[in-house]
Design a protein around this motif. Structure first.
Motif, PDB file in Angstrom:
ATOM      1  N   PRO A 324     -78.912 -33.387  23.386  1.00  0.00           N
ATOM      2  CA  PRO A 324     -80.020 -34.337  23.823  1.00  0.00           C
ATOM      3  C   PRO A 324     -79.956 -35.617  22.871  1.00  0.00           C
ATOM      4  O   PRO A 324     -79.411 -35.657  21.939  1.00  0.00           O
ATOM      5  N   ILE A 325     -80.785 -36.670  23.229  1.00  0.00           N
ATOM      6  CA  ILE A 325     -80.736 -37.837  22.549  1.00  0.00           C
ATOM      7  C   ILE A 325     -81.109 -37.658  20.982  1.00  0.00           C
ATOM      8  O   ILE A 325     -80.936 -38.316  20.113  1.00  0.00           O
ATOM      9  N   THR A 326     -82.235 -36.755  20.940  1.00  0.00           N
ATOM     10  CA  THR A 326     -82.371 -36.555  19.624  1.00  0.00           C
ATOM     11  C   THR A 326     -81.393 -35.968  18.554  1.00  0.00           C
ATOM     12  O   THR A 326     -81.650 -36.150  17.441  1.00  0.00           O
ATOM     13  N   SER A 327     -80.476 -35.443  19.128  1.00  0.00           N
ATOM     14  CA  SER A 327     -79.426 -34.812  18.122  1.00  0.00           C
ATOM     15  C   SER A 327     -78.712 -35.809  17.420  1.00  0.00           C
ATOM     16  O   SER A 327     -78.365 -35.706  16.385  1.00  0.00           O
ATOM     17  N   PHE A 328     -78.287 -36.719  18.048  1.00  0.00           N
ATOM     18  CA  PHE A 328     -77.377 -38.099  17.467  1.00  0.00           C
ATOM     19  C   PHE A 328     -78.277 -39.292  17.331  1.00  0.00           C
ATOM     20  O   PHE A 328     -77.774 -40.244  16.440  1.00  0.00           O
ATOM     21  N   SER A 329     -79.398 -39.476  17.717  1.00  0.00           N
ATOM     22  CA  SER A 329     -80.257 -40.597  17.517  1.00  0.00           C
ATOM     23  C   SER A 329     -81.760 -40.348  17.201  1.00  0.00           C
ATOM     24  O   SER A 329     -82.591 -40.720  18.163  1.00  0.00           O
ATOM     25  N   PRO A 330     -81.951 -39.557  16.375  1.00  0.00           N
ATOM     26  CA  PRO A 330     -83.530 -39.177  16.056  1.00  0.00           C
ATOM     27  C   PRO A 330     -83.912 -40.277  15.188  1.00  0.00           C
ATOM     28  O   PRO A 330     -83.509 -41.192  14.690  1.00  0.00           O
ATOM     29  N   GLY A 331     -85.474 -40.300  15.587  1.00  0.00           N
ATOM     30  CA  GLY A 331     -86.051 -41.566  14.953  1.00  0.00           C
ATOM     31  C   GLY A 331     -85.991 -43.065  15.547  1.00  0.00           C
ATOM     32  O   GLY A 331     -86.541 -43.934  14.992  1.00  0.00           O
ATOM     33  N   VAL A 332     -85.205 -42.956  16.634  1.00  0.00           N
ATOM     34  CA  VAL A 332     -85.276 -44.372  17.216  1.00  0.00           C
ATOM     35  C   VAL A 332     -86.427 -44.882  17.840  1.00  0.00           C
ATOM     36  O   VAL A 332     -86.471 -46.003  18.325  1.00  0.00           O
ATOM     37  N   GLY A 333     -87.381 -43.879  18.343  1.00  0.00           N
ATOM     38  CA  GLY A 333     -88.657 -44.168  18.739  1.00  0.00           C
ATOM     39  C   GLY A 333     -88.876 -44.610  20.114  1.00  0.00           C
ATOM     40  O   GLY A 333     -89.701 -45.362  20.649  1.00  0.00           O
ATOM     41  N   GLN A 334     -87.833 -44.161  21.040  1.00  0.00           N
ATOM     42  CA  GLN A 334     -87.920 -44.569  22.294  1.00  0.00           C
ATOM     43  C   GLN A 334     -87.233 -43.474  23.280  1.00  0.00           C
ATOM     44  O   GLN A 334     -86.228 -42.808  22.543  1.00  0.00           O
ATOM     45  N   MET A 335     -87.150 -43.616  24.523  1.00  0.00           N
ATOM     46  CA  MET A 335     -86.281 -42.886  25.238  1.00  0.00           C
ATOM     47  C   MET A 335     -86.444 -41.508  25.088  1.00  0.00           C
ATOM     48  O   MET A 335     -85.512 -40.320  25.409  1.00  0.00           O
ATOM     49  N   GLY A 336     -87.618 -40.843  24.328  1.00  0.00           N
ATOM     50  CA  GLY A 336     -88.054 -39.337  24.207  1.00  0.00           C
ATOM     51  C   GLY A 336     -87.171 -38.804  23.141  1.00  0.00           C
ATOM     52  O   GLY A 336     -87.085 -37.389  22.776  1.00  0.00           O
TER      53      GLY A 336
END
Length: 366
Positions: A324-336
């Motif tokens: 999921p997006i959290t795995s390699f893009s944590p903390g971006v503050g969008q898209m869940g």
């Protein structure tokens, strides 16, 4: 006594002549197995072992030689970089930068990021490949596929070569590639579910973008976009083979048409579409819907963007694990995307545009 000795000498000579006659007669007999018979040449043995194969007709040899260059780039890559899904994920971490960590020119801001990978992977070989070293490595690894080397050398910008290199090194050696401005939050052993049999997985990718907005194409190359700043793979994976072949042929085509100029982007394609997440995402969806690798008898539809909307856990398609997006893009503050402390947060991308000129970096954060 003298008579006895004079009688023995002729007898001995006669025996020697008989032995020589028998040896010469034996050597003149043609062996029953013609494959073993070889005409002796000066300085060469008269027998060969194992027996040589019957010589091919000259015409057949010439035809075989002529067909080697005719093989497609894809076929050459398939042959030279076979895929073994039962193998382990290699314990390599690959990164690229203009300078190595042992250089005084290596930026201090990058040291904590680079060090995090070694800290979380103490048993791994961790290499930061410089631009000069990358060129030599590509020449070494892809000497048997000269089209790839030619394409790499023809690329007009370092960022394009860096994009291409990540696919090349993973196809040839496997392991983990991650951009120099990424920080490892958890070891790779924690990226996959504990109950997952790793002999059934060959590629691990993460979602970069899942924008639920009408103007998504103004910000991203695809409605669902897979990130390529961090990728884990086994060597020879078909997705990597496909994207290397695609980029190679695109590059050679643009070079022939005079559309590649040193220091400038190609005139016909953006970097996103040429070597970046656009073409990378296309390669993955092409693989998901390839009948050579998947059984379509039980499928009602093709795999599409909607299969990855809003996922919050691992999703496995064949031998590809999508995070999921959290795995390699944590903390971006969008898209869940959740924060870096989330259990599914594995790698944090700083998005500081390391590949850009220094004057253009971090503009969005000022």
């Amino acid at each position: 006594m003298a008579l006895s000795n004079s009688w023995k000498r002729p007898a001995l000579v006669a025996v020697v002549f008989i032995i020589l006659f028998l040896l010469l007669r034996h050597s003149s007999v043609t062996p029953s197995t013609p494959e073993v018979a070889v005409i002796a040449e000066e300085g060469q043995p008269s027998r060969s072992y194992p027996p040589p194969k019957p010589p091919q007709p000259v015409q057949e040899v010439q035809q075989a030689i002529q067909t080697v260059p005719a093989k497609s780039v894809y076929e050459k890559l398939r042959y030279h970089f076979p895929y073994d899904i039962d193998s382990k994920f290699p314990a390599y971490i690959w990164q690229t930068w203009k300078y190595g960590p042992d250089s005084g020119h290596f930026e201090e801001r990058l040291r904590p990021f680079e060090a995090s990978w070694s800290q979380h992977h103490p048993g791994f070989v961790h290499e930061v490949i410089t631009d000069d070293a990358a060129l030599h490595l590509v020449n070494y690894l892809y000497a048997s596929v000269p089209e790839v080397v030619e394409a790499y050398e023809a690329m007009p910008l370092p960022v394009i070569k860096a994009d291409f290199f990540r696919y090349l090194i993973l196809l040839a050696r496997g392991g983990i590639y991650s951009d120099i401005d990424t920080q490892a939050l958890k070891p790779a052993n924690d990226w996959l579910p504990q109950n997952l049999d790793t002999s059934t997985a060959g590629l691990v990718v993460g979602i970069e973008a899942d924008p639920d907005r009408d103007d998504w194409n103004e910000w991203y190359a695809r409605r669902i976009q897979f990130c390529q700043w961090t990728i884990q793979s086994k060597p020879g994976h078909p997705v990597l083979r496909d994207i290397v072949a695609t980029i190679t042929l695109d590059t050679l085509s643009m070079q022939k048409a005079g559309k590649l100029r040193k220091g400038k982007e190609p005139t016909t394609k953006s970097i996103m579409e040429y070597t970046g997440p656009g073409v990378w995402t296309d390669a993955l969806f092409s693989y998901f819907n390839n009948k050579e690798y998947f059984d379509f008898s039980t499928r009602l539809t093709n795999v599409s963007y909607s299969d990855f909307f809003g996922i919050r856990a691992h999703k496995k398609i064949g031998d590809v694990v999508v995070l999921p997006i959290t795995s390699f893009s944590p903390g971006v503050g969008q898209m869940g995307a959740e924060g870096p402390d989330d259990p599914m947060a594995f790698v944090k991308h700083e998005f500081d545009g390391s590949w850009k000129p220094e004057s253009e970096r971090m503009k969005d954060k000022e």
